[in-house]
Design a protein around this motif. Structure first.
Motif, PDB file in Angstrom:
ATOM      1  N   UNK A   1      19.113  14.182  -5.801  1.00 35.39           N
ATOM      2  CA  UNK A   1      19.304  15.614  -6.770  1.00 35.39           C
ATOM      3  C   UNK A   1      18.620  16.834  -5.730  1.00 35.39           C
ATOM      4  N   UNK A   2      19.422  18.032  -5.856  1.00 35.57           N
ATOM      5  CA  UNK A   2      19.202  19.149  -5.264  1.00 35.57           C
ATOM      6  C   UNK A   2      19.270  20.179  -6.141  1.00 35.57           C
ATOM      7  N   UNK A   3      17.996  21.037  -6.092  1.00 38.00           N
ATOM      8  CA  UNK A   3      18.026  22.408  -6.897  1.00 38.00           C
ATOM      9  C   UNK A   3      17.832  23.436  -5.890  1.00 38.00           C
ATOM     10  N   UNK A   4      18.767  24.689  -5.703  1.00 32.92           N
ATOM     11  CA  UNK A   4      18.458  25.471  -4.622  1.00 32.92           C
ATOM     12  C   UNK A   4      19.375  26.753  -4.846  1.00 32.92           C
ATOM     13  N   UNK A   5      19.084  27.476  -4.113  1.00 31.12           N
ATOM     14  CA  UNK A   5      19.636  28.944  -4.447  1.00 31.12           C
ATOM     15  C   UNK A   5      20.418  29.570  -2.958  1.00 31.12           C
ATOM     16  N   UNK A   6      21.384  29.652  -3.099  1.00 35.74           N
ATOM     17  CA  UNK A   6      22.277  29.951  -1.899  1.00 35.74           C
ATOM     18  C   UNK A   6      22.338  31.674  -1.676  1.00 35.74           C
ATOM     19  N   UNK A   7      21.119  32.336  -2.101  1.00 36.82           N
ATOM     20  CA  UNK A   7      20.974  33.605  -1.740  1.00 36.82           C
ATOM     21  C   UNK A   7      21.996  34.536  -2.664  1.00 36.82           C
ATOM     22  N   UNK A   8      22.407  33.677  -3.787  1.00 31.32           N
ATOM     23  CA  UNK A   8      23.273  34.320  -4.482  1.00 31.32           C
ATOM     24  C   UNK A   8      22.423  34.950  -5.934  1.00 31.32           C
ATOM     25  N   UNK A   9      21.130  34.164  -5.986  1.00 29.15           N
ATOM     26  CA  UNK A   9      20.405  34.148  -7.270  1.00 29.15           C
ATOM     27  C   UNK A   9      20.496  33.301  -8.257  1.00 29.15           C
ATOM     28  N   UNK A  10      21.692  32.742  -8.187  1.00 28.57           N
ATOM     29  CA  UNK A  10      21.856  31.382  -9.220  1.00 28.57           C
ATOM     30  C   UNK A  10      21.179  30.130  -8.472  1.00 28.57           C
ATOM     31  N   UNK A  11      20.446  29.502  -9.286  1.00 23.34           N
ATOM     32  CA  UNK A  11      19.864  28.127  -8.935  1.00 23.34           C
ATOM     33  C   UNK A  11      20.691  26.753  -9.432  1.00 23.34           C
ATOM     34  N   UNK A  12      21.246  26.345  -8.440  1.00 24.84           N
ATOM     35  CA  UNK A  12      22.107  25.420  -8.397  1.00 24.84           C
ATOM     36  C   UNK A  12      21.794  23.984  -8.516  1.00 24.84           C
ATOM     37  N   UNK A  13      22.141  23.121  -9.162  1.00 18.86           N
ATOM     38  CA  UNK A  13      21.668  21.630  -9.371  1.00 18.86           C
ATOM     39  C   UNK A  13      22.814  20.810  -8.909  1.00 18.86           C
TER      40      UNK A  13
END
Length: 133
Positions: free
Chosen positions: A1-13
């Motif tokens: 599982x990954x939770x991260x932000x690709x500098x968009x401000x949205x936090x993806x799962x």
């Protein structure tokens, strides 16, 4: 599982490489505008104490963490993304373990590293038992 932000401000799962969804920037801003200082991995069992007893709801596979591979549930290859969006394995000094009912549910201290699994930990428990009332 990954939770991260690709500098968009949205936090993806992502789960096993597949995108599951995200928390939109409008829900997490301004708190996470500049990233997160820590990540929490947690399990929770709701316990309404039916009949004054602990629930028999299991966590994970229902096996305690020390039972290990093929019994207990686990997270493996734990990595954190830095400000440069590069993933790295946290050091043992970066991890804190906490359980509030170890007689019901527990975890193997998450300072274990292996070449194959990176940083990992086992967790789980059966709920109501002779030790957990």
């Amino acid at each position: 599982m990954k939770v991260y932000d690709q500098q968009s401000g949205n936090w993806w799962v992502h789960l096993q490489g597949a995108p599951m969804g995200y928390w939109p920037k409008k829900l997490v801003a301004p708190s996470l505008d500049f990233g997160a200082r820590y990540a929490v991995v947690a399990g929770e069992i709701y316990n309404s104490k039916p009949g004054g007893q602990h629930t028999s709801t299991q966590m994970g596979s229902g096996h305690f963490a020390p039972e290990g591979f093929r019994n207990a549930s686990f997270f493996k290859n734990i990595e954190l993304a830095g400000a440069d969006s590069q993933f790295a394995t946290p050091g043992a000094h970066d991890v804190q373990a906490y359980t509030n009912r170890p007689e019901c549910y527990n975890l193997h201290p998450p300072d274990r590293k292996s070449t194959q699994w990176g940083m990992y930990f086992y967790y789980g428990g059966p709920g109501k038992s002779a030790q957990c009332t």
